[in-house]
Design a protein around this motif. Structure first.
Motif, mmCIF file in Angstrom:
data_model
loop_
_atom_site.group_PDB
_atom_site.id
_atom_site.type_symbol
_atom_site.label_atom_id
_atom_site.label_comp_id
_atom_site.label_asym_id
_atom_site.label_seq_id
_atom_site.Cartn_x
_atom_site.Cartn_y
_atom_site.Cartn_z
ATOM 1 N N VAL A 1 24.100 4.564 -6.114
ATOM 2 C CA VAL A 1 25.318 5.288 -5.756
ATOM 3 C C VAL A 1 25.443 5.412 -4.241
ATOM 4 N N GLY A 2 24.303 5.411 -3.552
ATOM 5 C CA GLY A 2 24.335 5.457 -2.099
ATOM 6 C C GLY A 2 23.532 6.572 -1.476
ATOM 7 N N PHE A 3 22.903 7.428 -2.271
ATOM 8 C CA PHE A 3 22.124 8.528 -1.724
ATOM 9 C C PHE A 3 20.897 8.007 -0.970
ATOM 10 N N ASP A 4 20.474 8.787 -0.001
ATOM 11 C CA ASP A 4 19.247 8.505 0.747
ATOM 12 C C ASP A 4 18.096 9.085 -0.076
ATOM 13 N N VAL A 5 17.407 8.242 -0.830
ATOM 14 C CA VAL A 5 16.461 8.699 -1.845
ATOM 15 C C VAL A 5 15.017 8.504 -1.384
ATOM 16 N N THR A 6 14.249 9.584 -1.520
ATOM 17 C CA THR A 6 12.808 9.537 -1.328
ATOM 18 C C THR A 6 12.147 9.857 -2.654
ATOM 19 N N GLY A 7 11.168 9.078 -3.031
ATOM 20 C CA GLY A 7 10.415 9.337 -4.251
ATOM 21 C C GLY A 7 8.990 9.729 -3.914
ATOM 22 N N TRP A 8 8.441 10.641 -4.714
ATOM 23 C CA TRP A 8 7.049 11.062 -4.514
ATOM 24 C C TRP A 8 6.283 10.935 -5.818
ATOM 25 N N SER A 9 5.052 10.481 -5.731
ATOM 26 C CA SER A 9 4.170 10.400 -6.889
ATOM 27 C C SER A 9 2.747 10.720 -6.435
ATOM 28 N N ARG A 10 1.900 10.992 -7.400
ATOM 29 C CA ARG A 10 0.525 11.361 -7.058
ATOM 30 C C ARG A 10 -0.218 10.183 -6.436
ATOM 31 N N SER A 11 -0.005 8.996 -6.999
ATOM 32 C CA SER A 11 -0.630 7.790 -6.446
ATOM 33 C C SER A 11 0.437 6.908 -5.815
ATOM 34 N N ALA A 12 0.009 5.995 -4.970
ATOM 35 C CA ALA A 12 0.943 5.185 -4.192
ATOM 36 C C ALA A 12 1.766 4.264 -5.086
ATOM 37 N N ARG A 13 3.044 4.150 -4.768
ATOM 38 C CA ARG A 13 3.949 3.219 -5.437
ATOM 39 C C ARG A 13 4.819 2.560 -4.378
ATOM 40 N N ALA A 14 5.334 1.384 -4.716
ATOM 41 C CA ALA A 14 6.264 0.682 -3.838
ATOM 42 C C ALA A 14 7.450 0.230 -4.673
#
Length: 313
Positions: free
Chosen positions: A159-172
């Motif tokens: 949609v266009g939002f500036d999205v940050t994702g967080w998780s316990r272990s690293a993801r890409a």
């Protein structure tokens, strides 16, 4: 012919007794589907379709069962069962995922566009001095990057939002800023104008959003919680809402469900309550996932969405 025990509620059996056999047939499986009943010989059972609200609690007699396939996305009510030694798979299906994405997107857009602000002033005054920023100027953080969290984060980014994702272990993940660990959590919260929590219930996530972490959010931030009620500390959230640190909270999950009638969330002017409907399991699509996993097991392939007992999800 694999024998499948359906160990859920009577209402579940009513919902699944036609669509699950069809899904099995569509996968080319000639299977016998057996509703749970007293006196059933456990030695006959090769797969267990399970719901935590159902009658089955002791899995130890089912020594020939090759997998337990849960109809629920959350596994916190079963993962600690010491009698359960069979592989356990949680439910991740197309209908559940779409429902979660639509709930999250709808509520994010509602607050992003300020619809509550404009709708609250039906008094004949023309207020055209306030417009929402573009989605690209709104920072959204998604806590939890499992299948549901990823789907929501990708849709919001689309949609266009500036999205940050967080998780316990690293993801890409392409198109998303992905953070992890304690330092990453601090950074993710500090920028979140809208915070979406889609975390599982584990010892590490319980009370994760306490007063100290809520204080990291930008003043007036909006919280959406369709994940697990134990992630938020209720009293801390209420205090942050009263102080204006949190502008609004949309809550779909709670520590006690149904939410007690006297709970302050019901009457708080900055809280929207929805009754655990964000990601309902739909029998037609859930049946396809159950059938897919049984077909994979029969073919000697790895099961989908198998639970890691150490992590708890």
């Amino acid at each position: 012919m694999p024998r499948i025990l359906f160990a859920a509620t009577e209402d579940d059996w009513h919902d699944y007794r036609h669509c699950l056999p069809k899904a099995l047939q569509d996968k080319g499986l000639h299977a016998e589907l057996i509703p749970y009943h007293e006196g059933l010989d456990p030695a006959l059972v090769e797969y267990i379709v399970y719901a935590p609200a159902g009658p089955l609690q002791d899995f130890s007699p089912y020594t020939k069962a090759r997998a337990v396939l849960s109809l629920w996305a959350g596994v916190e009510k079963i993962v600690g069962n010491t009698t359960l030694t069979q592989p356990l798979c949680r439910m991740v299906d197309e209908g559940l995922e779409k429902g979660m994405v639509e709930w999250v997107l709808g509520h994010v857009m509602h607050h992003h566009l300020g619809l509550g602000f404009f709708g609250a002033h039906q008094d004949g005054v023309w207020r055209n001095d306030r417009a929402a920023p573009l989605a690209s100027d709104r920072k959204v953080t998604v806590l939890g990057l499992g299948a549901l969290g990823q789907a929501c984060a990708r849709m919001l980014a689309q949609v266009g939002f500036d999205v940050t994702g967080w998780s316990r272990s690293a993801r890409a993940l392409d198109g998303l800023t992905c953070l992890h660990g304690e330092a990453g959590l601090t950074q993710a919260l500090s920028s979140a104008e809208v915070l979406v929590t889609i975390l599982p219930q584990t010892p590490e996530t319980t009370n994760l959003l306490d007063a100290a972490r809520l204080a990291l959010l930008p003043e007036g931030a909006v919280i959406l919680n369709p994940g697990r009620g134990t992630v938020l500390v209720d009293d801390a959230l209420l205090a942050a809402l009263d102080a204006g640190q949190i502008g609004h909270a949309v809550l779909d999950v709670f520590r006690q469900e149904p939410l007690p009638e006297a709970h302050p969330f019901w009457a708080h002017p900055r809280v929207t309550v929805t009754p655990h409907i964000a990601a309902a399991t739909r029998p037609e699509t859930a049946s396809k996932m159950v059938a897919e996993n049984i077909a994979r097991a029969e073919a000697g392939q790895p099961l989908l969405h198998q639970v890691n007992r150490t992590r708890g999800y």
